[in-house]
Design a protein around this motif. Structure first.
Motif, mmCIF file in Angstrom:
data_model
loop_
_atom_site.group_PDB
_atom_site.id
_atom_site.type_symbol
_atom_site.label_atom_id
_atom_site.label_comp_id
_atom_site.label_asym_id
_atom_site.label_seq_id
_atom_site.Cartn_x
_atom_site.Cartn_y
_atom_site.Cartn_z
ATOM 1 N N THR A 14 49.753 69.063 -46.396
ATOM 2 C CA THR A 14 50.506 70.311 -46.257
ATOM 3 C C THR A 14 51.990 69.992 -46.118
ATOM 4 O O THR A 14 52.365 68.973 -45.526
ATOM 5 C CB THR A 14 50.047 71.116 -45.029
ATOM 6 N N GLN A 15 52.827 70.869 -46.680
ATOM 7 C CA GLN A 15 54.274 70.720 -46.541
ATOM 8 C C GLN A 15 54.777 71.296 -45.217
ATOM 9 O O GLN A 15 55.944 71.131 -44.864
ATOM 10 C CB GLN A 15 54.989 71.420 -47.702
ATOM 11 N N HIS A 16 53.898 71.946 -44.497
ATOM 12 C CA HIS A 16 54.290 72.676 -43.295
ATOM 13 C C HIS A 16 54.949 71.768 -42.263
ATOM 14 O O HIS A 16 55.807 72.220 -41.487
ATOM 15 C CB HIS A 16 53.060 73.355 -42.682
ATOM 16 N N PHE A 17 54.587 70.486 -42.239
ATOM 17 C CA PHE A 17 55.084 69.579 -41.213
ATOM 18 C C PHE A 17 56.284 68.750 -41.677
ATOM 19 O O PHE A 17 56.536 67.670 -41.130
ATOM 20 C CB PHE A 17 53.951 68.656 -40.747
ATOM 21 N N LEU B 130 59.434 69.276 -41.257
ATOM 22 C CA LEU B 130 60.437 69.138 -40.198
ATOM 23 C C LEU B 130 60.004 68.107 -39.154
ATOM 24 O O LEU B 130 60.826 67.349 -38.631
ATOM 25 C CB LEU B 130 60.684 70.488 -39.527
ATOM 26 N N GLU B 131 58.697 68.070 -38.857
ATOM 27 C CA GLU B 131 58.181 67.083 -37.921
ATOM 28 C C GLU B 131 58.327 65.679 -38.492
ATOM 29 O O GLU B 131 58.680 64.735 -37.767
ATOM 30 C CB GLU B 131 56.710 67.372 -37.615
ATOM 31 N N LEU B 132 58.081 65.523 -39.795
ATOM 32 C CA LEU B 132 58.243 64.223 -40.431
ATOM 33 C C LEU B 132 59.699 63.784 -40.383
ATOM 34 O O LEU B 132 60.005 62.603 -40.135
ATOM 35 C CB LEU B 132 57.756 64.274 -41.879
ATOM 36 N N LEU C 29 62.339 65.801 -50.161
ATOM 37 C CA LEU C 29 61.713 64.511 -49.870
ATOM 38 C C LEU C 29 60.679 64.658 -48.766
ATOM 39 O O LEU C 29 59.547 64.175 -48.889
ATOM 40 C CB LEU C 29 62.776 63.486 -49.480
ATOM 41 N N PHE C 30 61.056 65.310 -47.692
ATOM 42 C CA PHE C 30 60.153 65.421 -46.550
ATOM 43 C C PHE C 30 58.972 66.342 -46.849
ATOM 44 O O PHE C 30 57.870 66.114 -46.352
ATOM 45 C CB PHE C 30 60.937 65.895 -45.326
ATOM 46 N N VAL D 213 63.926 60.157 -37.934
ATOM 47 C CA VAL D 213 65.167 59.939 -37.180
ATOM 48 C C VAL D 213 64.877 59.237 -35.858
ATOM 49 O O VAL D 213 65.580 58.293 -35.469
ATOM 50 C CB VAL D 213 65.883 61.282 -36.930
ATOM 51 N N ASP D 214 63.832 59.667 -35.172
ATOM 52 C CA ASP D 214 63.489 59.045 -33.886
ATOM 53 C C ASP D 214 63.156 57.560 -34.052
ATOM 54 O O ASP D 214 63.499 56.735 -33.193
ATOM 55 C CB ASP D 214 62.295 59.773 -33.253
#
Length: 302
Positions: free
Chosen positions: A47-50, A52-54, A36-37, A59-60
């Motif tokens: 890019t899919q690179h981010f 984890l940041e998404l 999903l992310f 969550v934040d």
């Protein structure tokens, strides 16, 4: 640019086949809890690179505006946070609702063959992100075929710069045509070829810049995946290929596993001294984070 007849290999999945008749293309995403992310990150930021940041942003945001979401959760906020901080934890419609609020976009979801996409957020934002959900919570991106056609062309330009300009290879276009479109039988590696013979071919590939000469000698100058990336009429899903290669590497022990994926039989790095790592194989693992028995190659001992 959008009139090409072959942008990708023909799909075989029923959903893929149906989406193609509707003018869409499903871009397959890593088949794990990151899907999903990855899919959303790619459509938001190219890019899919981010991904984890998404996930972190999602969550934040829930923690920051807990009054908006606490009644929608089936667990406590702390339990939700602990679970969703795990990189491979699956996301779902709840997370899409949160991302919709953050980035002011709506999500159109394809779920069943023959059924149009459903707007699951319905906030009336101008930006729409199309996804396809399958196997419960697995998400893939959905694009128009025109978009994929244009992306295939751009992809070929990037790989062309790399292989023609950076690597200085000659006759690249000839090699792509020969490897992908020549109806003559492809070169097949002799199963009886010696290790020295294989090493010689690899050395030839590393030293010869004229890829046409290599092909005439029966040596493929670069992988077929690269040839597809160089063809402006074929879109190669590089991210999915990379994920598949990574998983195969883990399966056959040719790559190191991360701390969350360690299991018996795989390679790992072991730090026994402050400034030195050793290569090892995990031989035994006790449950519940118990002791681990590792064989250290360099030391020849457990």
């Amino acid at each position: 640019m959008t009139n090409r007849s072959k942008m990708w290999l023909k799909p075989t999945d029923q959903m893929d086949l149906w989406l193609e008749t509707q003018g869409y293309y499903r871009k397959h995403t890593a088949r794990d809890g990151t899907s999903l992310f990855r899919a959303v990150a790619e459509q938001l930021g190219l890019t899919q690179h981010f991904h984890l940041e998404l996930r972190r942003q999602c969550v934040d945001y829930v923690l920051l505006f807990e009054d908006l979401f606490k009644d929608k959760l089936t667990c406590s906020l702390k339990e939700y946070e602990d679970r969703m901080r795990i990189p491979n934890e699956w996301g779902g419609e709840f997370e899409l609702d949160v991302i919709s609020r953050i980035y002011k976009c709506d999500f159109l979801i394809f779920q069943e063959v023959g059924q149009p996409a459903e707007d699951i957020t319905g906030r009336g934002y101008d930006e729409k992100i199309m996804l396809c959900v399958s196997q419960e919570r697995h998400y893939d991106s959905v694009y128009t075929k025109e978009h994929i056609s244009d992306t295939a062309f751009c992809q070929s330009l990037v790989y062309e710069q790399l292989y023609k300009r950076a690597f200085n290879l000659i006759e690249v276009d000839f090699a792509v045509k020969k490897m992908l479109h020549d109806k003559a039988p492809r070169y097949q590696r002799d199963p009886c070829m010696s290790i020295s013979g294989m090493a010689l071919r690899l050395e030839m590939r590393d030293t010869c810049l004229n890829v046409k000469e290599l092909l005439l000698l029966g040596v493929t100058p670069f992988p077929y995946k690269v040839a597809k990336s160089l063809d402006p009429e074929i879109y190669r899903n590089v991210e999915y290929d990379t994920w598949n290669d990574y998983r195969k590497g883990l399966r056959y022990g040719s790559r190191f596993w991360t701390s969350n994926e360690l299991c018996v039989g795989v390679k790992c790095l072991v730090k026994l001294e402050d400034d030195k790592n050793f290569h090892g194989f995990i031989q035994e693992m006790e449950p519940d984070k118990g002791p681990v028995l590792v064989f250290i190659e360099e030391l020849g001992e457990k």
